[in-house]
Enzyme design. Structure first.
Site, mmCIF file in Angstrom:
data_model
loop_
_atom_site.group_PDB
_atom_site.id
_atom_site.type_symbol
_atom_site.label_atom_id
_atom_site.label_comp_id
_atom_site.label_asym_id
_atom_site.label_seq_id
_atom_site.Cartn_x
_atom_site.Cartn_y
_atom_site.Cartn_z
ATOM 1 N N ASP A 1 -16.934 -1.759 -30.567
ATOM 2 C CA ASP A 1 -17.370 -2.774 -29.613
ATOM 3 C C ASP A 1 -16.133 -3.319 -28.908
ATOM 4 O O ASP A 1 -15.009 -2.954 -29.237
ATOM 5 C CB ASP A 1 -18.182 -3.869 -30.300
ATOM 6 N N HIS B 1 -27.267 2.304 -51.558
ATOM 7 C CA HIS B 1 -28.669 2.669 -51.379
ATOM 8 C C HIS B 1 -29.195 2.237 -50.013
ATOM 9 O O HIS B 1 -29.844 3.025 -49.315
ATOM 10 C CB HIS B 1 -29.544 2.047 -52.467
ATOM 11 N N CYS C 1 -36.081 8.085 -52.792
ATOM 12 C CA CYS C 1 -34.703 8.146 -52.313
ATOM 13 C C CYS C 1 -33.863 9.049 -53.221
ATOM 14 O O CYS C 1 -34.027 9.039 -54.440
ATOM 15 C CB CYS C 1 -34.106 6.743 -52.267
ATOM 16 N N CYS D 1 -30.274 5.621 -56.891
ATOM 17 C CA CYS D 1 -31.661 5.899 -57.278
ATOM 18 C C CYS D 1 -31.755 7.051 -58.272
ATOM 19 O O CYS D 1 -32.680 7.097 -59.090
ATOM 20 C CB CYS D 1 -32.495 6.206 -56.036
ATOM 21 N N GLY E 1 -26.781 -8.890 -25.755
ATOM 22 C CA GLY E 1 -27.404 -10.199 -25.669
ATOM 23 C C GLY E 1 -28.759 -10.266 -26.323
ATOM 24 O O GLY E 1 -29.600 -11.078 -25.945
ATOM 25 N N CYS F 1 -30.405 8.926 -53.242
ATOM 26 C CA CYS F 1 -29.023 8.445 -53.308
ATOM 27 C C CYS F 1 -28.548 8.347 -54.765
ATOM 28 O O CYS F 1 -29.339 8.404 -55.706
ATOM 29 C CB CYS F 1 -28.891 7.092 -52.608
ATOM 30 N N ASP G 1 -26.853 -0.200 -34.278
ATOM 31 C CA ASP G 1 -25.948 -0.602 -35.357
ATOM 32 C C ASP G 1 -26.415 -1.934 -35.900
ATOM 33 O O ASP G 1 -27.067 -2.709 -35.179
ATOM 34 C CB ASP G 1 -24.510 -0.733 -34.844
#
Length: 396
Positions: free
Chosen positions: A91, A343, A312, A317, A224, A314, A274
């Site tokens: 940014d 996670h 999941c 998990c 904004g 990951c 994001d």
């Protein structure tokens, strides 16, 4: 550097594409984990690679404060510094113009402010913002903009649009000059995105978008939003700007958002997102799952032997129960917040890949409908939540 639109959804404005950058290709729609100071909080770079993260976001303001532009040049850019070989978006520092209002003073060519760390007086203008982003070596740079607060009356909103457009043109000129003069830049071919402002005023959103398109950028962000306004107004701000942005350029909704918001914004033609929520909410014990999000610290999970999300894959998990991770959070063990952060980040990335797959398969309308029915916000289901918002396309 290119953006190729590959699929569109007949039931909405949803689309899938491929954005090519110097450090790799990005398949859209995409979620970008936020690495504010060169790190996604509580998540190792190894884990980001394993969960197939396509692009990270870095914060120009915070890296401008620490370690600073000279050190960043010495390090050889952020990719080398943090050992990340994939794309990075930065940014411009413009959001801090909004969020750190008590510490800054706007002038015609930038912002005077005091460091929130040391109190040292600093200046961030178009030259400083683009110069820092060049030193960082991000694949996608953002123009410096003024993000007005909510609510914002037409007169100050117009002033913010005028300043944003003027700064955008300056940023494009400065980026071109630096590209021609700095031979040792960490990233040779940087993209530059414009940012649409205008508050909740449809005429200003339209005008800002059209004027930025006339200047010409590699992509366009809608800024904004998510600055305190009600959710219907946030959605409306996106709708005000999107029709005036080129179909052959990527569109980025800045700082958003919750999973149900991402589905709805994809349906409104947005490609990139994001948000700090995956890791910020994790630090407070909130877990995202395909059935909704829940607060793991509460008593119902004390003896719960299920993984955080049974669907999941990951590391958290696969290896730990809700009861165990809850215990870690309650006893303030750092590993607990690391596991939930991992996670939640994995969930957001997987979730966005599912959205993209549905667009490509031509089943996005079914996916969107099923998501509304299944995803639960604590205290109500998403269908009830959306009914409360009275959105114009609830019956799609």
């Amino acid at each position: 550097m290119s953006f190729q639109l590959t699929h569109t959804d007949p039931s909405s404005r949803a689309r899938a594409g491929v954005l090519t950058t110097e450090h790799g290709t990005i398949e859209t729609p995409v979620f970008m984990p936020v690495g504010t100071q060169g790190s996604v909080k509580a998540v190792f770079g190894r884990d980001l690679r394993e969960m197939k993260t396509q692009i990270l976001l870095g914060n120009t303001y915070h890296l401008f404060i620490r370690p600073g532009i000279d050190d960043m040049r010495t390090y050889g850019g952020l990719h080398k510094f943090m050992n990340w070989d994939g794309p990075i978006l930065t940014d411009s520092g413009g959001f801090q113009v909004f969020s750190l209002a008590p510490l800054r003073k706007l002038v015609e060519d930038g912002v005077h402010f005091r460091s929130h760390i040391s109190g040292e007086p600093l200046f961030l203008g178009t030259k400083e913002s683009i110069g820092m982003q060049v030193a960082i070596g991000s694949d996608i740079m953002m123009v410096l903009d003024e993000c007005p607060p909510w609510p914002c009356e037409p007169e100050p909103a117009r002033a913010a649009v005028e300043r944003t457009v003027r700064w955008a043109a300056d940023c494009k000129r400065i980026a071109a000059e630096l590209a021609a003069s700095e031979v040792n830049r960490p990233t040779k071919n940087q993209l530059l995105f414009g940012i649409v402002q205008g508050g909740s005023h449809a005429d200003l959103r339209k005008e800002c978008a059209q004027r930025l398109v006339e200047i010409g950028f590699d992509g366009y962000a809608i800024g904004g939003v998510s600055v305190g306004e009600p959710e219907p107004e946030m959605m409306a701000s996106i709708e005000m700007a999107e029709p005036y942005l080129p179909a052959d350029k990527p569109r980025y909704a800045m700082g958003l958002g919750q999973p149900w918001q991402l589905v709805e914004l994809v349906a409104r033609g947005v490609d990139m997102f994001d948000c700090v929520l995956p890791t910020r909410m994790a630090r407070h014990g909130t877990v995202y799952s395909r059935d909704g999000h829940f607060h793991l610290k509460t008593s119902p999970y004390r003896l719960d032997e299920r993984p955080l999300d049974p669907e999941c894959g990951c590391y958290a998990c696969k290896n730990y129960t809700r009861a165990y991770i809850r215990h870690l959070l309650k006893t303030e063990e750092i590993v607990g917040l690391m596991l939930v952060s991992l996670h939640n980040s994995h969930f957001y990335l997987d979730f966005m890949r599912e959205v993209r797959a549905a667009i490509i398969a031509g089943t996005f309308a079914d996916y969107r409908r099923a998501f509304r029915e299944r995803y639960r916000i604590p205290g109500k289901n998403l269908g009830e939540h959306r009914s409360d918002l009275k959105r114009k396309n609830d019956n799609e």
